[in-house]
Design a protein around this motif. Sequence first.
Motif, mmCIF file in Angstrom:
data_model
loop_
_atom_site.group_PDB
_atom_site.id
_atom_site.type_symbol
_atom_site.label_atom_id
_atom_site.label_comp_id
_atom_site.label_asym_id
_atom_site.label_seq_id
_atom_site.Cartn_x
_atom_site.Cartn_y
_atom_site.Cartn_z
ATOM 1 N N TRP A 94 0.835 -1.204 0.000
ATOM 2 C CA TRP A 94 0.000 0.000 0.000
ATOM 3 C C TRP A 94 0.873 1.258 0.000
ATOM 4 C CZ3 TRP A 94 -0.935 4.006 3.529
ATOM 5 C CH2 TRP A 94 -2.061 4.798 3.268
ATOM 6 N N MET A 95 1.957 1.207 0.765
ATOM 7 C CA MET A 95 2.878 2.347 0.818
ATOM 8 C C MET A 95 3.572 2.551 -0.525
ATOM 9 S SD MET A 95 4.529 1.935 4.612
ATOM 10 C CE MET A 95 5.794 3.136 4.271
ATOM 11 N N GLU A 96 3.922 1.464 -1.206
ATOM 12 C CA GLU A 96 4.549 1.587 -2.522
ATOM 13 C C GLU A 96 3.620 2.274 -3.513
ATOM 14 O OE1 GLU A 96 5.739 -2.257 -3.758
ATOM 15 O OE2 GLU A 96 7.365 -2.438 -2.296
ATOM 16 N N GLU A 97 2.325 2.027 -3.372
ATOM 17 C CA GLU A 97 1.364 2.667 -4.261
ATOM 18 C C GLU A 97 1.201 4.149 -3.943
ATOM 19 O OE1 GLU A 97 -2.238 0.513 -3.899
ATOM 20 O OE2 GLU A 97 -1.424 -1.363 -4.687
ATOM 21 N N LYS A 98 1.295 4.497 -2.664
ATOM 22 C CA LYS A 98 1.011 5.866 -2.238
ATOM 23 C C LYS A 98 2.227 6.791 -2.328
ATOM 24 C CE LYS A 98 -3.302 5.319 -1.192
ATOM 25 N NZ LYS A 98 -4.354 6.041 -1.943
ATOM 26 N N LEU A 99 3.420 6.276 -2.082
ATOM 27 C CA LEU A 99 4.605 7.124 -2.045
ATOM 28 C C LEU A 99 5.072 7.453 -3.458
ATOM 29 C CD1 LEU A 99 6.725 5.530 0.842
ATOM 30 C CD2 LEU A 99 5.502 7.697 0.879
ATOM 31 N N SER A 100 5.039 8.726 -3.809
ATOM 32 C CA SER A 100 5.499 9.164 -5.140
ATOM 33 C C SER A 100 6.892 9.767 -5.032
ATOM 34 C CB SER A 100 4.513 10.186 -5.723
ATOM 35 O OG SER A 100 4.330 11.266 -4.825
ATOM 36 N N VAL A 101 7.814 8.944 -4.572
ATOM 37 C CA VAL A 101 9.209 9.358 -4.423
ATOM 38 C C VAL A 101 10.050 8.507 -5.367
ATOM 39 C CG1 VAL A 101 11.156 9.607 -2.838
ATOM 40 C CG2 VAL A 101 8.835 10.010 -2.023
ATOM 41 N N ALA A 102 10.922 9.147 -6.136
ATOM 42 C CA ALA A 102 11.679 8.430 -7.168
ATOM 43 C C ALA A 102 12.643 7.410 -6.576
ATOM 44 C CB ALA A 102 12.439 9.436 -8.042
ATOM 45 N N LYS A 103 13.342 7.791 -5.505
ATOM 46 C CA LYS A 103 14.372 6.910 -4.956
ATOM 47 C C LYS A 103 14.036 6.551 -3.517
ATOM 48 C CE LYS A 103 19.372 6.554 -4.259
ATOM 49 N NZ LYS A 103 20.685 7.246 -4.359
ATOM 50 N N ILE A 104 13.823 5.268 -3.275
ATOM 51 C CA ILE A 104 13.533 4.761 -1.928
ATOM 52 C C ILE A 104 14.496 3.626 -1.634
ATOM 53 C CG2 ILE A 104 11.826 3.693 -0.423
ATOM 54 C CD1 ILE A 104 9.646 5.022 -2.022
ATOM 55 N N ALA A 134 14.472 4.923 3.504
ATOM 56 C CA ALA A 134 15.182 6.196 3.298
ATOM 57 C C ALA A 134 14.646 6.819 2.021
ATOM 58 C CB ALA A 134 16.682 5.969 3.208
ATOM 59 N N LEU A 135 14.062 7.991 2.128
ATOM 60 C CA LEU A 135 13.410 8.650 1.001
ATOM 61 C C LEU A 135 14.376 9.631 0.358
ATOM 62 C CD1 LEU A 135 10.069 9.426 2.885
ATOM 63 C CD2 LEU A 135 10.661 7.370 1.589
ATOM 64 N N GLY A 136 14.560 9.508 -0.930
ATOM 65 C CA GLY A 136 15.514 10.357 -1.650
ATOM 66 C C GLY A 136 14.994 11.764 -1.864
ATOM 67 N N LEU A 137 14.888 12.527 -0.796
ATOM 68 C CA LEU A 137 14.372 13.896 -0.865
ATOM 69 C C LEU A 137 15.393 14.887 -0.318
ATOM 70 C CD1 LEU A 137 10.681 13.265 0.305
ATOM 71 C CD2 LEU A 137 11.517 13.601 -2.023
ATOM 72 N N ALA A 138 16.676 14.599 -0.539
ATOM 73 C CA ALA A 138 17.715 15.515 -0.056
ATOM 74 C C ALA A 138 17.704 16.793 -0.892
ATOM 75 C CB ALA A 138 19.081 14.843 -0.126
ATOM 76 N N GLN A 139 17.837 17.914 -0.213
ATOM 77 C CA GLN A 139 17.901 19.206 -0.900
ATOM 78 C C GLN A 139 18.550 20.221 0.037
ATOM 79 O OE1 GLN A 139 14.340 21.642 -1.508
ATOM 80 N NE2 GLN A 139 14.887 21.788 -3.679
ATOM 81 N N TRP A 140 19.585 20.902 -0.472
ATOM 82 C CA TRP A 140 20.225 21.946 0.317
ATOM 83 C C TRP A 140 20.700 23.043 -0.615
ATOM 84 C CZ3 TRP A 140 21.945 16.836 0.237
ATOM 85 C CH2 TRP A 140 23.029 16.598 -0.592
ATOM 86 N N GLU A 141 21.092 24.140 -0.032
ATOM 87 C CA GLU A 141 21.545 25.274 -0.832
ATOM 88 C C GLU A 141 22.832 24.916 -1.562
ATOM 89 O OE1 GLU A 141 19.944 28.087 -1.375
ATOM 90 O OE2 GLU A 141 18.297 27.318 -0.142
ATOM 91 N N LYS A 142 22.930 25.288 -2.820
ATOM 92 C CA LYS A 142 24.124 24.979 -3.608
ATOM 93 C C LYS A 142 24.451 26.157 -4.508
ATOM 94 C CE LYS A 142 21.869 21.424 -4.985
ATOM 95 N NZ LYS A 142 21.427 20.166 -5.593
ATOM 96 N N ARG A 143 25.712 26.278 -4.851
ATOM 97 C CA ARG A 143 26.160 27.372 -5.693
ATOM 98 C C ARG A 143 25.914 27.036 -7.163
ATOM 99 N NH1 ARG A 143 31.326 28.739 -7.820
ATOM 100 N NH2 ARG A 143 32.186 26.848 -6.896
ATOM 101 N N ALA A 144 25.573 28.063 -7.925
ATOM 102 C CA ALA A 144 25.339 27.862 -9.357
ATOM 103 C C ALA A 144 26.670 27.645 -10.076
ATOM 104 C CB ALA A 144 24.617 29.069 -9.949
ATOM 105 N N VAL A 145 26.601 26.984 -11.230
ATOM 106 C CA VAL A 145 27.799 26.745 -12.036
ATOM 107 C C VAL A 145 28.259 28.069 -12.632
ATOM 108 C CG1 VAL A 145 28.721 25.542 -14.046
ATOM 109 C CG2 VAL A 145 27.087 24.393 -12.541
ATOM 110 N N GLU A 146 29.506 28.432 -12.349
ATOM 111 C CA GLU A 146 30.070 29.692 -12.816
ATOM 112 C C GLU A 146 31.430 29.451 -13.449
ATOM 113 O OE1 GLU A 146 30.290 31.900 -9.235
ATOM 114 O OE2 GLU A 146 28.147 32.366 -9.163
#
Length: 515
Positions: A94-104, A134-146
């Motif tokens: 049931w959780m596999e059907e409900k969780l719309s996360v690309a990487k688990i 472990a849900l692949g929802l990591a996100q942090w501030e990052k510098r743009a490519v310069e």
Amino acid sequence: MLFRRSKQKKINKHQQMEEEKSPLSSDLNKNIEKIRLLYEDCSDVVFRSFLIGGKVKAQLIYIDGLSNMEELDTSVLSPLMKKMEEKRSSLSSWMEEKLSVAKITEVNTVEECIEHTLMGNPILLVEQESKGLALGLAQWEKRAVEEPASEAVVKGPREGFVETISINMALIRRRLKSPQLKTKSMKIGRRSQTQVAIVYMKGLTDETLLEEVNNRLQRIDIDGVLESQYIEELIEDYPSSPFPQILSTERPDACAASLLEGKVVILVEGTPFAMIAPTTLLSLLQSSEDYYQRFVLSTAIRWLRYLYFGLSLLLPSLYVAVLSFHQEMVPTKLIMSMAASRENVPFPAIVEALIMEVTFEALREAGVRLPKQIGSAVSIVGALVIGQAAIQAGIVSPPMVMVVALTGIASFTIPRYNLGATLRLLRFPMMILAGTLGILGIMLGLLIILTHLCTLRSFGVPYLSPAAPWNKREMKDFLVRAPWWKLSTRPHLTGDFNPYRQGPNQKPNPRKGGE
């Protein structure tokens, strides 16, 4: 004493939990208690309790600032907290059907939960389940490519590495779209757990070189790795040498070119500098732009760079030696003019040179450390004002100021900062030898440096190759930059088992006249 004992017990308890692998229990409360103990006094760690489908207890653990909160709400909490259907096969399906996360990823131990949360991936624990997600929802501030500040080019790509290893790897893959581009990842640092990636081209990189790089990295046992220099000093062949034995670059195109030559690239999380091994003195004197311009122009610029490489090391020493011991080497009119300019200077030439060189290095460092808006102004105006004031005060002579300024300009032509810093360091003992022994001291210093360079190796590759040992085939990319249709083979010491990098008969053959 009681406080010390209780503190020591707590430390021992933490150490014991770190050393032992603690499998997750089917009891949700026990799992949460273990994780809370490890995250004690960590106010940014969030423990979110909720009910799955209004019936099953669950816990979501994440670190504020490292996870994507919006996706966590819309893709995890919202669908899981809705009412559960009466007819369902199992909670996991049931959780596999409900969780719309690309990487688990499944996690089975407390240590794995800690590792994933520190990487920014939230952990989902459910009652009566002895494993977590472990849900692949990591996100942090990052510098743009310069554009890389330390390796600017007139013609060529303007993209530079950033502090995120996944972006750096993507920048390399954009240039080498081949499944033969391989990566091996590992964690280095007891506390920092810094991600390090070995990048190589399968079929081009020697397996012996790859194994040696991997073994040297695996031997590192250190609390933390905060920059690539930590690793560079721990894996190079001769750490006491002032010469860099691993090439550091911010340019993805330079890494791609090195990979095609059979070399290995090491990427480190948290730094925009990649390491390339093995390297030689020739590689440190080459610029990416040498291969983006016409070969005649690139050859001329390369000769100019070699000339100023020698001047940046020897020019102040030659000036001191000539003034102190070898005045007969200078034309009479010129030596009389120099003597007249030094008439009011109270110091010998060696002291004068040391004063000016130390002052120039201080101004250069001040210009680097100050904010960009005023750094360049301070370094330029400071050099002009101090130089003119020193001449008027009779502390130094005008020729000495000109020699030091020309030496500084010569050091800026070196494309690698760490090699330029090495020459700045060696300049001082060379001046001392010139002030005590004259030309003989300079020759003695050069002999010591050359002997040292002949003994250096970078992962088994001679540092002075292809000049020592002599390799005629590699001369087409040493003193000159041959046209691309002549650069048909890879460097001998890194790509000998797969030597050809282009097909035969690549030389243009234009039609004559109206044919």
